[in-house]
Design an enzyme around this catalytic site. Structure first.
Site, short mmCIF file in Angstrom:
data_model
loop_
_atom_site.label_atom_id
_atom_site.label_comp_id
_atom_site.label_asym_id
_atom_site.label_seq_id
_atom_site.Cartn_x
_atom_site.Cartn_y
_atom_site.Cartn_z
N CYS A 200 25.86 -31.11 31.52
CA CYS A 200 26.42 -31.58 32.79
C CYS A 200 26.01 -30.66 33.93
CB CYS A 200 27.94 -31.70 32.72
SG CYS A 200 28.84 -30.16 32.55
N ASN A 208 18.96 -31.14 42.49
CA ASN A 208 18.42 -29.85 42.92
C ASN A 208 17.56 -29.21 41.83
OD1 ASN A 208 19.34 -28.64 45.64
ND2 ASN A 208 21.21 -29.63 44.89
N GLY A 209 17.27 -29.96 40.77
CA GLY A 209 16.48 -29.41 39.67
C GLY A 209 17.28 -28.59 38.68
N ASN A 238 21.31 -45.32 30.35
CA ASN A 238 21.26 -44.16 31.26
C ASN A 238 19.81 -43.82 31.58
OD1 ASN A 238 21.64 -41.84 32.73
ND2 ASN A 238 23.00 -40.88 31.24
N TYR A 245 14.83 -36.33 30.42
CA TYR A 245 14.50 -35.78 29.11
C TYR A 245 13.04 -36.04 28.75
CZ TYR A 245 19.51 -35.07 28.39
OH TYR A 245 20.81 -34.65 28.51
#
Length: 284
Positions: A200, A208-209, A238, A245
């Protein structure tokens, strides 16, 4: 599967690298994807999708990433701050709820206790468990996200820091109630296979990376732990988290059967895999 039952009125939020802002009244806005396992003894969240309930997306708060630190958490104060961020992210309390602070504290205590037990190696079926946190100085967060900076703050080396992102690396054969990875096979697989969970990022600071930074560090730490095959679960709908990922080197290995998702009352999950020996570090 043991579902967390509470006398308080709250909406369980799902774990994702892209979480929409909290809402105060949406009985049908969420799927309850949390579960309590006999192995972990805590609510475990693996990457899943919050149903779209908003017509607009707030502007992201840009941060100075030169002040960002991503590392393996060690102190109890930092683990408490990470537990606070998870509760803050995964649960949305209604504005008219009584005793919200007390229940938030209860959930944080429960997560903190389970997290420290997992890291201490007190959970059967698991090797090493590591908590990776992304932190910023308190002074960089307090002016833009005061609630975040106060609820997830801890002190280290005479400095006040704020946990703005967190995840766990679990060295194990499988996670409870999740699809099991197939690699590697044979003797020693319980030490060479790992799973990410509790991924999370603070809602105010997304885009913001921070997700890239967390996963990049997690891959490095997992490799040092002796893990050769790293997995993560993500809800089938999602798309933002799945794309992230994929950019981090993961690829789809398996898909949860529809009957299992229905039985667990949650969206179907994909199982994503990456081979750490051949993976490259993710740039921030």
């Amino acid at each position: 599967m043991a579902i967390l039952i509470s006398p308080f009125s709250y909406t369980p939020k799902t774990s994702s690298l892209y979480i929409s802002p909290k809402i105060s009244n949406s009985k049908n806005g969420y799927n309850c994807n949390n579960y309590s396992s006999t192995h972990f003894g805590s609510t475990i969240f693996c990457s899943s999708q919050l149903k779209e309930t908003f017509s607009t997306t707030p502007q992201p708060i840009l941060i100075d990433k030169s002040c960002l630190s991503v590392y393996e958490a060690k102190s109890e104060n930092e683990l408490w701050a990470a537990s606070s961020l998870r509760v803050r992210t995964f649960y949305a309390f209604h504005h008219d709820t009584l005793n919200t602070q007390d229940h938030t504290k209860y959930l944080t205590e429960r997560e903190f206790e389970a997290l420290t037990e997992r890291i201490a190696g007190k959970r059967v079926g698991f090797g090493r468990v590591s908590c990776i946190n992304a932190t910023l100085p308190f002074s960089k967060v307090s002016n833009v996200a005061y609630d975040l900076s106060t609820s997830c703050k801890f002190s280290q080396d005479n400095s006040d820091l704020v946990v703005v992102g967190t995840l766990d690396i679990n060295q194990c054969i499988r996670l409870p109630d999740e699809i099991t990875g197939a690699k590697p096979k044979g003797i020693g697989a319980d030490f060479a296979r790992g799973y990410l969970s509790n991924v999370c990022v603070a809602g105010e600071l997304q885009r913001n990376g921070l997700g890239y930074a967390l996963i990049s560090k997690a891959k490095m730490v997992a490799k040092d732990m002796g893990i050769s095959d790293l997995y993560v679960h993500v809800a089938i709908d999602n798309e933002p988290a799945r794309k992230l990922y994929m950019k981090c080197g993961f690829e789809q290995e398996n898909e949860e059967p529809a009957w299992q998702a229905r039985f667990l009352d949650r969206p179907r999950r994909l199982l994503l895999w990456t081979e750490l020996s051949n993976s490259s570090d993710v740039s921030l």
